[in-house]
Design an enzyme around this catalytic site. Structure first.
Site, mmCIF file in Angstrom:
data_model
loop_
_atom_site.group_PDB
_atom_site.id
_atom_site.type_symbol
_atom_site.label_atom_id
_atom_site.label_comp_id
_atom_site.label_asym_id
_atom_site.label_seq_id
_atom_site.Cartn_x
_atom_site.Cartn_y
_atom_site.Cartn_z
ATOM 1 N N THR A 170 -8.558 1.683 -2.092
ATOM 2 C CA THR A 170 -8.435 1.805 -0.822
ATOM 3 C C THR A 170 -8.699 3.359 -0.461
ATOM 4 O OG1 THR A 170 -6.183 2.155 -0.658
ATOM 5 C CG2 THR A 170 -6.996 -0.125 -0.464
ATOM 6 N N SER A 172 -10.427 5.398 1.619
ATOM 7 C CA SER A 172 -10.304 5.945 2.934
ATOM 8 C C SER A 172 -8.823 6.064 3.218
ATOM 9 C CB SER A 172 -11.067 5.062 4.002
ATOM 10 O OG SER A 172 -10.309 4.258 4.468
ATOM 11 N N ASP A 173 -8.023 5.332 3.093
ATOM 12 C CA ASP A 173 -6.470 5.619 2.937
ATOM 13 C C ASP A 173 -6.076 6.700 2.309
ATOM 14 O OD1 ASP A 173 -5.451 3.490 4.520
ATOM 15 O OD2 ASP A 173 -5.585 2.080 3.070
ATOM 16 N N TYR A 174 -6.453 6.698 0.989
ATOM 17 C CA TYR A 174 -5.963 8.113 0.139
ATOM 18 C C TYR A 174 -6.443 9.426 0.533
ATOM 19 C CZ TYR A 174 -3.969 4.555 -3.108
ATOM 20 O OH TYR A 174 -3.120 3.638 -3.772
ATOM 21 N N GLY A 177 -4.942 10.361 3.594
ATOM 22 C CA GLY A 177 -3.432 10.588 3.264
ATOM 23 C C GLY A 177 -3.623 12.206 2.964
#
Lengths: 403, 403
Positions: A170, A172-174, A177
């Site tokens: 994932t 774009s999550d990382y 973040g």
């Protein structure tokens, strides 16, 4: 953990990946991270696989290894933010903190009276969402795939003759973040080193993180009208360059497009005669005959195990990489030397290897995070210790389902 | 640019993407960034496409749009670090700086007597490399693909029936850059806010950045013996979920695996009868009949343009994303509202739209970076202004080819 941010406190209101990852990165730099979770349920990551079978109170149960990684390095406090008593306790906790990280749909914290306007302006509030805090799409539901879709990374990834393919994690999550963690520490720097006094509210959208790393895609459309799309592993203007199959069922990526690297690769393959072939004389020639030269390299790699291809390329200084699996990493001397796989002591599952904090500081040990906490494991310690609640008050809150 | 890191100075010794990106992110938070480039050649990014045709001294020439993005937000000073006079000037510049970012092969700075041991220990030195500063592979050549290969992300990306496919941008470069920027600001925080006094040397390896975001891959191998591999866009345990083709030749990603989202999608498709089909009753049923239900969704999307699919999904709160191209972004109301595509004034090519700095701070304007500098554009300003070199000294250095 010790580290440069020691002494700072982060409240992780996040669920899933992006926001908790941001909080965890601040933790890996030394901040104390307290996760606030919904009583009874907790972070959704606790419920998704892969699962390890462990002994629970009612017999065997599944323990999420995804949670074990994403939940590590923090304590867990349950608090029902949908109720006034929970909101009040949260505001009191926030008064002791430096950073709040959250990823509810925009407007949710305000509805609960715990938005940035309800909190000390010295706080750094990190707000992660799919589309950002404002704009016509801000209320849309979203996930990582929405981030890579609108952010343009999805369309660039995959083979030209197939639909675009998601990045295997994932991403774009990382990305969001870590970008948000960088911005949060920068805001803390202004507050505490430059004595600006004020905090900041950071608006980090999943699609925006993908967009930020889109290379030349935007100006090439603006100035050339070029609509970039996916190219697989090869490049139209460079060869040989691909992921090639090996005799042991692996893939090796060889990057030998430049004239210098191509000459080195010919030595590695022991096929120096290729250097005299006019089809492969210069980069442009090889690009024109890309299928032929990539085919010749693939013929070579297919006869050898990945380790032998690697060895031959390394000996001739050709950039090479096997597409590593976890099994390859566990067997690898470089990973072992560098301590990239740390043993985390999980409170439920016991010791397990996980990826180490990143990056490292030269001359310091790689810090080992604490294992992911049980749901509400630290509720009493934190609310008692930080806020001074009595045992009786804590019992009452538990009876009321607020914690 | 103003910002929380205003007043700090960063020397960018990097070439290509990861290290300059790290320096640029510090710049987007307000630090001054000075890029040090080899006289005559400069950063390799100046030489790779796509190219815009511009008027040069000898007629039309190609200007790299990739450079225009990656070189923005900094000044350019030429300095030959392979020569003693250049090394001396670099040490004097470093004495005025807070951060140095570099990505030479490990040991190169030391060979030139400008390694961390030759510089003020108050500096934060960010060292980016393919494999890190130590370990058996540290001297190997590398690039982004080597980072995603060894870091495990390559093997997870793509379709199960094809070789792994690279992420569409140099993802390990960007990831490493932003992780390193986060670590650098954390080290500055310790130095300047906690008054530790000392800097730090940060060792950021491309493969390590990919490894850090590998989700549950490592513990699943350690505790379950599970060797994770790529799954394309679908997931074995969830459906419908895929990138579906549309009537206008685009792809839409629809995420409707959960029971709640599936019901919403059936409403969006106006096919409520699907809810009564026992093959699609629960998540596990749909996963078992994944090809069937994904096929039904694809039949629906194929009849509509992407915008209509999106509209129907959004109306029913189903997570959806078109795989956006640059053309889609330029036409999008949300991008326009948020100012995601800023106009950068490039000194060679004039105004061009680029991706905005990320993330943003609520209540502040999105800062607009300066355009990428011409090679050595600021050599005289910086060496004269910061180090007090006279015009005669600068002329001599230019004659000697040191700048």
């Amino acid at each position: 953990m010790s580290g440069p941010l020691e002494g700072l406190r982060v409240l992780d209101l996040g669920t899933r990946i992006a926001a908790p990852f941001c909080a965890g990165l601040l933790g890996e730099q030394g901040a104390e991270v307290i996760k606030i979770e919904q009583p009874g349920a907790g972070d959704f990551m606790r419920e998704i696989g892969p699962f390890l079978s462990v002994d629970g109170p009612d017999g065997e149960e599944g323990y999420s290894l995804f949670w074990a990684v994403e939940g590590r390095g923090r304590s867990s406090v349950t608090l029902d933010l949908r109720r006034e008593a929970g909101q009040d306790l949260f505001r009191r906790l926030a008064a002791t903190a430096d950073v709040v990280v959250e990823n509810f749909r925009p407007g949710t914290l305000e509805k609960w009276h715990i938005g940035p306007g309800d909190l000390d302006p010295k706080l750094v509030v990190v707000r992660i969402s799919s589309f950002g805090q404002d704009g016509p799409y801000s209320q849309r539901p979203g996930l990582d795939r929405v981030g890579i879709g609108y952010g343009g990374l999805l369309n660039l990834t995959g083979y030209p003759d197939r639909p675009p393919v998601r990045v295997g994690v994932t991403i774009s999550d990382y990305l969001t973040g870590v970008f948000a963690a960088h911005a949060a520490v920068s805001a803390l720097y202004a507050r505490d080193a430059r004595r600006s006094g004020g905090g900041a509210v950071i608006d980090a959208a999943l699609y925006g993180a993908a967009l930020r790393i889109l290379e030349w895609t935007v100006p090439a459309y603006d100035r050339l009208g070029l609509v970039r799309t996916r190219e697989g592993n090869r490049l139209a203007n460079s060869a040989p360059l691909d992921n090639y199959p090996t005799a042991d069922g692996k893939y090796v990526c060889i990057v030998a497009g430049s004239d210098a690297n191509f000459a080195r690769l010919c030595r590695a393959m022991d096929q120096l005669d290729l250097l005299d072939d006019p089809r492969f004389a210069k980069l442009a020639d090889r690009a024109e005959h890309g299928d032929v030269i990539n085919g010749i390299v693939a013929e070579w790699t297919r006869r050898l195990p990945a380790a032998a291809v690697e060895e031959a390329c390394v000996a001739c200084d050709v950039p090479v990489a096997t597409a590593y699996t976890a099994a390859d990493m566990f067997a690898d001397a470089h990973f072992a030397h560098r301590g990239d796989l740390v043993e985390v002591d999980d409170p439920v599952a016991g010791p397990m290897r996980q990826q180490a904090p990143f990056p490292r500081v030269v001359g310091e040990e790689v810090p080992v995070p604490t294992g992911a906490p049980r749901l509400g494991e630290h509720t009493r310690d934190v609310l008692g210790g930080l806020l001074g609640l009595s045992e009786a008050e804590l019992d009452q809150l538990a009876d009321d389902g607020v914690v």
